[in-house]
Design an enzyme around this catalytic site. Structure first.
Site, PDB file in Angstrom:
ATOM      1  N   GLU A 107       0.818  -1.217   0.000  1.00  0.00           N
ATOM      2  CA  GLU A 107       0.000   0.000   0.000  1.00  0.00           C
ATOM      3  C   GLU A 107       0.849   1.263   0.000  1.00  0.00           C
ATOM      4  O   GLU A 107       0.543   2.230  -0.683  1.00  0.00           O
ATOM      5  CB  GLU A 107      -0.945   0.017   1.204  1.00  0.00           C
ATOM      6  CG  GLU A 107      -2.147  -0.902   1.051  1.00  0.00           C
ATOM      7  CD  GLU A 107      -1.839  -2.348   1.392  1.00  0.00           C
ATOM      8  OE1 GLU A 107      -0.707  -2.636   1.831  1.00  0.00           O
ATOM      9  OE2 GLU A 107      -2.728  -3.199   1.216  1.00  0.00           O
TER      10      GLU A 107
ATOM     11  N   HIS B 228     -11.337  -3.983   9.148  1.00  0.00           N
ATOM     12  CA  HIS B 228     -11.839  -3.899   7.771  1.00  0.00           C
ATOM     13  C   HIS B 228     -13.174  -3.161   7.711  1.00  0.00           C
ATOM     14  O   HIS B 228     -13.944  -3.365   6.780  1.00  0.00           O
ATOM     15  CB  HIS B 228     -12.030  -5.297   7.167  1.00  0.00           C
ATOM     16  CG  HIS B 228     -10.759  -6.034   6.911  1.00  0.00           C
ATOM     17  ND1 HIS B 228     -10.011  -6.584   7.927  1.00  0.00           N
ATOM     18  CD2 HIS B 228     -10.103  -6.316   5.770  1.00  0.00           C
ATOM     19  CE1 HIS B 228      -8.948  -7.178   7.408  1.00  0.00           C
ATOM     20  NE2 HIS B 228      -8.982  -7.030   6.103  1.00  0.00           N
TER      21      HIS B 228
END
Lengths: 339, 445, 371
Positions: free
Chosen positions: A71, A140
């Site tokens: 990321e 999440h």
């Protein structure tokens, strides 16, 4: 092309939120060679939420680029590409993973133009599946939009409908600065009318989705739908609620909110991010710092996420973010003067 | 199941309350929202409203007794419900959505979403008041300390200041001498789709465009719908009206401003009379006319009902009049009354409407006669009337010439669009279909 | 002379006292950069014209005098904040940029003055930036740590260790997709090789064969922490193996060695064969920043490295090969001194930014001053 038959060539066609985003991505890829999509598993897998879908087959691996699970590097690469002539659209698999790329988003993308005295722009679009309700628990399911709303140089957008999801994405792509689009995961399958072809929805403009006279409910993303549902129930009780979809967290459309509260005298803010130091505080501050202050006839209520990580158990998960019942009870309280 | 009445938590740091007085005797009937009892805390006295309609039974706490918050103190039984032994108190898990219980519910089970705001210590010299209340008090040089607040912990809201202003004989800034004349065009609400000739709707006296909601839900959605708010009604300005003719001129002006052609007019009561007047002067731009319980077809009317409606300033005084509008009073529900009162909460609006009633219906007589206009009418027209109309007698419909269709509805009062929306919609739709076969002039641009 | 450094750095020259295990020459040289030099002539002399070589020396000198001038201005209170000086590392910056065009990009570090000048920046606008002036490269918004010159291909110094590495990869992706034929050189220090961004970036550049030259300027310390204490591999170039790209270690104080390694890497990048990692071993004479008290290294160690002054070495080489005379060098010194004096005067005279324009460049199209 494998679009469902029902969506072909009909001006009044309905698309899901995910399909609307894909439609925007396809338009962007088709009309501008500089546009590239980057992200984890956005190629043949089609994206974790099937947003990119078949785009890799239509536009090739050179333009729909599967990145490694990197990321920070991926976001930085997107920054560098945006600086030097490409128009990258970077998909984070979950908005929670922005934490891994904070450096590039906050220190580089947001600040490069300023630090270099205006010598560069970073036309970068970042997409973030966000929010709770899928049972994915604490790492999440977060709603981190307010974090990024705190950073000058970034623009932070939350579309609530398929129409806005497409229009705001295309507007983000036209924007010369980094734009972060937070997409609530529960909205991906919701449907709505989406016109064919290119159109944009302005960044930084809220929308009054329902006019009313007794109370203003300012909401973002999925909360817009909950607020509208609550407003229908309240109408039966003689409470006429105005519902505003904020649409952009930064820059915030304070004018629309102030004008509404000056009219209704009451404000409830519904958002999914943690309640404290969040969007609700900022919207509330806009009111008490404005001429609407003198029209305020009840305390402002912020309905935000619980002061806890998003839990796993479905009932706990629901209790952690505002639901329709919470909006109903808050509005009744401020309108009937029991709060 | 009888509805439980509890000692509510009405103040931040309150743990118990003392019942000052019961407003309803045991066994007596009470309506939801009416005052049920007063409580006293060490800071304030508060009126508590009844959480339900029915008869009060099993009063466990007499006046003067102190009760812990959340504890059951009585039950209300619905009409016909058998009164047995007092049910077990269940204050531990009250239904969260029951009004009057919300306060206790929130304190017994704190919601994670909206924790209680931090307590603010009381400053006797500084009354609690909302910014809007302070603003209004400041503008009128009113001392807030002299005003009783109706909110939690005695908080003064705008409404409290307005009440104090009324009581002190002061004029509200917005309602000096009843109402201030205003200017500007009538407010027009646009809804529906964009296909086909438009429907133009004109509401009746003391109503507004929101009253069309039920009928609209039964009508085809693709057509544009244009709803006009009459002056001093809904959101329209309070323009002075000295005759039916001047009122009709304003409606024609609003219609002209919309630039419509081939319009299908639908009017109710006074609005039906105005629609007829409009069709009379704009025959080439109107495709059809549907009049629901129209005014202007005879002198007789229920003047008490009309002035009662215009005057009513509280839902208690409004409800009995509203119930006379329909054949079945239960159509006028509590929430209907609340919504109607919400739309009429502005005293200036009520003052304006009283004056308008006096102008149009002096001494309870319909001062304008539209039967000549009805005779002149060349476009397709129809009248819909309820046989149980208590405002205008339905037999006035018989004034209409033979080519005007007449639809008389059974078990329907003065509000056919509310009481029988589907039938009314069907009548309108048949006219739309008939018109669809004819060439309709549409604007070139 | 071997370009592959090991013997050069560890054998012939005085070993750095603080560096454990670097005293011997037993370790085999790692992969070699490009073509191995043949004959006795150094690569630079064989490969570049005398004009190019004299200009390289002039740039090294300009960097040195610029930084000395900045240090002096700082001590006189003309410069706000702090700065990170690269005095002693000039060969690395100039050698790496020698073959880059204005279209080729670089990303730089907090110790980036040398890279900026090597890439062709104007020292007047650089001083103006340091003095916080509107005429500076960043209009007084960036300062020393964000110095950039986009027109010359310098995408900017960076205040974040490792911050520029993925950006360089993105710029290389642009070059490849837009088929510009340009390359990107990413400078970073030995501290950055333990940041995740280094590893993520090298991996992505390798899998997509992007035209990047990763240059680790190993000056032995990440602030106070030595490479030996912070880094598991014996030399940074070993890490290239993990990303399947060539990796070499060169003497960063030898302009010819740096230029030769970069020449090979740039050719490889332009040919579409992918990235390379070059470790340029050097030393900063000054502390990490202006607040450094040098507690982590000895005076002897610093003196040993000062004795290996890259400018003196390169000037000696040019003199040895008859490329530059004593007089020529003296003239160059005078010209550079004048250039620096004029640059400082320009900076001093430049206007300060308007505080009302504080938020001007936060967004490209300014809609409002607050969020």
């Amino acid at each position: 092309m494998t679009a469902p038959a029902a969506v072909l060539d009909s001006p009044l066609r309905e698309l899901s939120y995910a399909e609307a985003i894909r439609d925007a991505l396809a338009i962007a890829l088709a009309e501008d060679e500089r546009v590239v999509l980057m992200g984890e598993d956005i190629g043949v897998y089609g994206g974790a939420f099937q947003v990119s879908g078949d785009l890799v087959h239509r536009f090739g691996e050179e333009r729909v680029i599967d990145t490694p699970i990197s990321e920070l590097g991926g976001a930085g690469m997107a920054v560098g590409a945006a600086l030097t002539g490409l128009r990258p659209i970077y998909e984070f698999q979950f908005s929670d993973f922005a934490t891994l790329a904070m450096e590039q988003i906050v220190n580089q993308a947001a600040k490069l133009r300023f630090m270099l005295g205006g010598a560069v722009s970073v036309p970068l679009v970042m997409r973030f599946p966000a929010g709770s309700g899928t049972g994915a628990a604490a790492q999440h399911s977060q709603s981190l939009e307010a974090w990024f709303g705190h950073v000058p140089g970034l623009k932070v957008v939350q579309a609530a409908t398929p129409y806005d999801a497409k229009g705001l994405l295309l507007a983000a792509l036209d924007d010369p600065d980094p734009v972060m689009l937070f997409e609530h995961k529960l909205l991906y399958k919701t449907k709505g009318p989406v016109p064919e072809g290119r159109y944009t929805v302005p960044i930084g403009k809220a929308e009054v989705c329902r006019t009313g006279s007794n109370v203003t409910i300012v909401a973002t993303a999925i909360m817009v739908h909950r607020a509208l549902e609550a407003a229908e129930v309240l109408a039966q009780e003689g409470i006429d609620a105005e519902v505003i979809d904020l649409r952009t967290v930064r820059p915030m459309d304070r004018e629309t909110v102030v004008a509404s509260v000056a009219k209704t005298s009451r404000l409830v803010v519904a958002y999914e991010g943690v309640r404290t130091l969040g969007i609700g505080a900022e919207v509330s501050a806009s009111i008490v710092e404005s001429e609407a202050f003198d029209y305020l006839d009840a305390p402002i209520v912020r309905l935000g996420g619980a002061e806890a990580p998003i839990p796993y158990n479905p009932e706990l998960e629901k209790a952690a973010v505002p639901q329709v019942a919470d909006i109903l009870s808050a509005v009744r309280g401020v309108v009937r003067g029991t709060r | 199941m009888p509805v439980e009445v509890i000692m509510p938590k009405v103040d931040m740091d309150m743990t118990s309350g003392t019942i000052a007085v019961w407003h309803v005797a045991e066994g007596a009937e009470v309506q939801s929202g009416e005052p049920l009892f007063d409580i006293e805390t060490d800071k304030a006295a508060m009126e508590v409203e009844s959480p339900a309609s029915g008869r009060l039974h099993h009063v466990l706490a007499e006046a003067g007794s102190e009760v812990a918050i959340g504890k059951a103190i009585a039950w209300i039984y619905a009409p016909g419900e058998e009164v047995g032994a007092p049910p077990e108190g269940s204050a531990q898990g009250p239904a969260p959505e029951t009004p009057g219980k919300a306060a206790a519910g929130e304190t017994t089970a704190p919601r994670p979403i909206t924790p209680a705001p931090p307590a603010v210590p009381d400053h006797p010299a500084k009354p609690r008041a909302t910014p809007a209340a302070r603003h209004l008090a400041r503008e009128n040089a009113l001392d807030l300390a002299a005003i009783a607040g109706s909110g939690p912990a005695g908080r003064i809201a705008r409404g409290d200041v307005e009440r104090a202003l009324r009581e002190s004989g002061e004029q509200l800034p917005s309602a000096a001498s009843g109402w201030q004349p205003e200017g500007g065009p009538l407010v027009v609400h646009r809804a529906g789709g964009s296909t086909g000739a438009p429907l133009v709707m004109i509401h009746g006296f003391a109503a507004d465009s929101a009253g069309w909601q039920k009928l609209e839900a039964c009508l085809p959605t693709e057509r544009p719908v244009v709803k006009i708010d009459l002056p001093g009604h809904g959101r329209s300005p309070r323009r002075p009206v000295d005759s039916f003719r001047s009122l009709a001129r304003m409606v024609v002006e609003a219609f002209d401003a919309e630039g419509l052609d081939g319009a299908h007019l639908v009017g109710h009561s006074l609005g039906a009379a105005l629609a007829l007047a409009l069709a009379d002067v704009r025959p080439r731009r109107v495709a059809s006319l549907t009049m629901l319980a129209p005014a202007g077809l005879g002198p007789e009317m229920n003047g008490a009902l009309l002035s009662g409606l215009a005057r009513a300033g509280r839902k208690e005084s409004l409800a009995p009049w509203l119930k006379q509008l329909t054949a079945e009073p239960q159509i006028v529900t509590e929430s209907f009354v609340m919504a109607a009162m919400q739309a009429r909460k502005d005293p200036a609006l009520r003052a304006y409407q009283q004056d308008l009633a006096e102008t149009l219906f002096p001494d309870s007589v319909q001062s304008f006669d539209l039967t000549p206009a009805l005779d002149r009418l060349a476009i397709p027209a129809q009248v819909v009337w309820g046989r149980k109309d208590r405002v205008f007698p339905w037999k006035q419909a018989l004034q209409a010439p033979g080519r005007v269709a007449l639809h008389l509805l059974h078990d329907t009062g003065h509000m056919p669009h509310l009481e029988a929306p589907e039938e009314v919609a069907a009548v309108i739709a048949s006219r739309l279909q008939a018109a669809a076969g004819q060439p309709v002039v549409t604007p070139a641009g | 002379m071997s370009i592959s450094s090991e013997t050069e750095r560890c054998g012939a020259q005085a070993p750095a006292p603080g560096r454990k295990g670097s005293g011997g020459s037993a370790r085999p040289a790692s992969r070699r950069a490009g073509k191995t030099s043949a004959g006795n002539e150094p690569f630079a002399v064989r490969h570049y014209s005398p004009e190019v070589l004299r200009e390289a020396l002039r740039k090294m000198l300009l960097i040195r005098r610029f930084e000395e001038g900045a240090e002096d201005s700082y001590m006189r209170g003309l410069i706000h904040g702090t700065m990170h000086l690269s005095i002693g590392q000039e060969a690395s910056a100039v050698g790496a940029c020698l073959e880059l065009t204005d279209q080729d990009k670089i990303t730089s570090t907090h110790r980036g003055h040398g890279h900026c000048i090597a890439k062709g920046a104007d020292v007047g606008r650089m001083f103006a930036e340091f003095f916080g002036k509107e005429s500076g490269y960043c209009r007084g918004r960036g300062g020393s740590m964000h110095i950039a010159d986009v027109d010359k291909g310098n995408l900017g110094a960076n205040g974040i260790v490792g911050g520029g590495i993925p950006i360089a990869v993105g710029a290389a992706l642009s070059a490849k997709r837009l088929k510009t034929g340009t390359v990107v050189t990413s400078f970073f220090g030995d501290g950055a090789v333990n940041e995740g961004s280094f590893h993520e970036s090298l991996n992505m550049a390798a899998i997509w064969k992007l035209p990047v030259i990763f240059i680790c300027e190993n000056n032995h310390y990440g602030m106070s922490t030595s490479v030996e204490r912070s880094t598991a591999v014996r030399q940074v170039s070993d890490r290239a193996a993990a990303y399947s790209m060539p990796g070499v270690t060169v003497d960063g104080n030898d302009l010819s060695a740096v230029a030769e390694a970069c020449h090979g890497a740039i050719e490889r990048a332009r040919a579409g064969e992918g990235p390379s990692l070059i470790e340029s071993v050097t030393y900063r004479w000054r502390g990490h920043s202006k607040s450094d008290r040098n507690r982590y290294r000895s005076k002897d160690e610093i003196d040993a490295w000062i004795a290996r002054d890259p400018i003196r070495r390169f000037a000696g080489l040019l003199s040895e090969h008859g490329i530059l005379s004593e007089e020529g060098f003296a003239r160059m010194e005078t010209e550079v001194a004048e250039q620096i004096a004029a640059a400082i005067a320009f900076a001093k005279e430049s206007p300060d930014p308007d505080t009302a324009a504080l938020t001007r460049d936060v967004y490209t199209t300014q809609t409002e001053s607050v969020g």
